[in-house]
Write an enzyme that holds these catalytic residues in place. Sequence first.
Site, PDB file in Angstrom:
ATOM      1  N   ARG A 205       0.662  -1.218  -0.166  1.00  0.00           N
ATOM      2  CA  ARG A 205       0.051   0.085   0.043  1.00  0.00           C
ATOM      3  C   ARG A 205       0.818   1.181  -0.130  1.00  0.00           C
ATOM      4  NH1 ARG A 205      -3.432  -2.738  -1.642  1.00  0.00           N
ATOM      5  NH2 ARG A 205      -5.479  -3.331  -0.771  1.00  0.00           N
ATOM      6  N   GLU A 234      -2.887   7.969  -3.541  1.00  0.00           N
ATOM      7  CA  GLU A 234      -3.545   7.462  -4.733  1.00  0.00           C
ATOM      8  C   GLU A 234      -5.201   7.715  -4.521  1.00  0.00           C
ATOM      9  OE1 GLU A 234      -4.090   2.963  -5.070  1.00  0.00           O
ATOM     10  OE2 GLU A 234      -1.871   3.169  -4.897  1.00  0.00           O
ATOM     11  N   HIS A 251      -1.290   0.584  -9.705  1.00  0.00           N
ATOM     12  CA  HIS A 251      -1.866  -0.251  -8.454  1.00  0.00           C
ATOM     13  C   HIS A 251      -2.745  -1.392  -9.380  1.00  0.00           C
ATOM     14  CE1 HIS A 251      -4.189  -0.711  -4.422  1.00  0.00           C
ATOM     15  NE2 HIS A 251      -4.039  -1.949  -4.825  1.00  0.00           N
TER      16      HIS A 251
END
Length: 380
Positions: A205, A234, A251
């Site tokens: 992450r 993000e 991602h």
Amino acid sequence: MKIVADENMPLVDSLFGELGEVVRLPGRSMSATDVKDADILLVRSVTQVNESLLSGSSVKFVGTATIGTDHVDMSWLESQGIAFANAPGCNAHSVVDYVISALICLCQDEYKSISDLSVGVIGAGNVGRRLITRLKKLGVEVKAYDPFVEDDSLPLVSFDEVLNCDVVSLHVPLTKDGEHPTFHLINEDALRCMKRSAVLINTSRGPVVDNAALKQHLILCSEFKAVLDVWEAEPVVERELLDLVDLGTAHIAGYSLDGKYRGTFQIYTEACKFLGLPMRKRLPQMLPEPDLVQVGFSKESVFEEVFPRLVQVAYDIRRDDRALRRAVLRSTNVAEAFDLLRKNYPTRREFSSLSVKMRKNDSVNCSKFEAAGFKVKVKS
Ligand SMILES: NC(=O)c1ccc[n+]([C@@H]2O[C@H](COP(=O)([O-])OP(=O)(O)OC[C@H]3O[C@@H](n4cnc5c(N)ncnc54)[C@H](O)[C@@H]3O)[C@@H](O)[C@H]2O)c1
Ligand SMILES: O=C(O)[C@H](O)[C@H](O)COP(=O)(O)O
């Protein structure tokens, strides 16, 4: 029964359609009004599932077709008696394919072989363990760090020692509390402990790496390399950081078709259990035949030479790197462009969907291709 699902989740209609009425919505903007009268909520990582989304709703089961759960307030769900399921390991092989493709790409740039590297794996769970297994079988020196795991079969070392590898690859959940939180695990101090010419790969992450510290480190240390699939803000990607990393993607490390299908199927299984209903569908019947089924090499081929080409046929990370750079450069709305790349992601199959045709007596190369994750078909 009403089922509200993220519009970017495959197989929802064919799996959940027979359980009730399915309403598909954009995950990032899903609101309390959208889910108020739903019985089942199916999300991906872009929907924050918490009290403000679900308070006063009729939702009884939440499923996220992802490995990560940091977008879900699980303790609040529990306190409300709302059942919850994620999809552990669903796209783990896809992430490992991504890391291997990244390593191959970086090695090619320096005329190196993947077995010349030492790789440090942080987080020895579903992804980390699969990565460790595949890399070890490929002859790579692997070390791992995971303070929650005791397992003599793993090459576990201290945090400082893992940071000393040529490559450090992150496979931890995003956590902010507890004894070993992962938020900014890789900060200025950790970066300073790494080799000047090291490679940092983040597919976990975004906030596991302090992006500001990484940017600074990349500016000061020109030999240092970074591969980022996940970003701290993000869906916004900082242009300056993207310019500094060697490979940057939107991602999508876990975005193999196999992984996405498995994710939806795993939460379908849990929903059926929760509802006490029989499962009428099977996953293998639903996965389409891959476009590319088999490859072969000439008699004289040498594993070290053909392996990088095979990996790039199966999955070439450079395509996704180019797509992100192009999108970020051309778009006035980076967040929208990032989400659009993910929504329209082309079909990608896992290495295991591709068979390598081998001669009967080529047992050494057979085991190497299998180690990398491919299937092997021996010519009779
Ligand atoms: N980029 C992508 O597309 C993508 C795809 C899949 C998963 N992910 C991310 O990767 C993460 C890892 O996936 P997984 O399936 O291996 O999860 P997992 O839960 O199976 O394993 C995570 C491991 O990390 C370890 N860990 C926790 N805190 C740690 C710390 N401080 N230091 C070292 N180790 C620590 C845990 O003990 C566990 O063994 C997920 O939580 C998700 O956020 C990203
Ligand atoms: O945690 C996961 O499984 C991955 O990060 C997943 O692939 C993210 O994809 P998303 O849910 O954002 O579509």
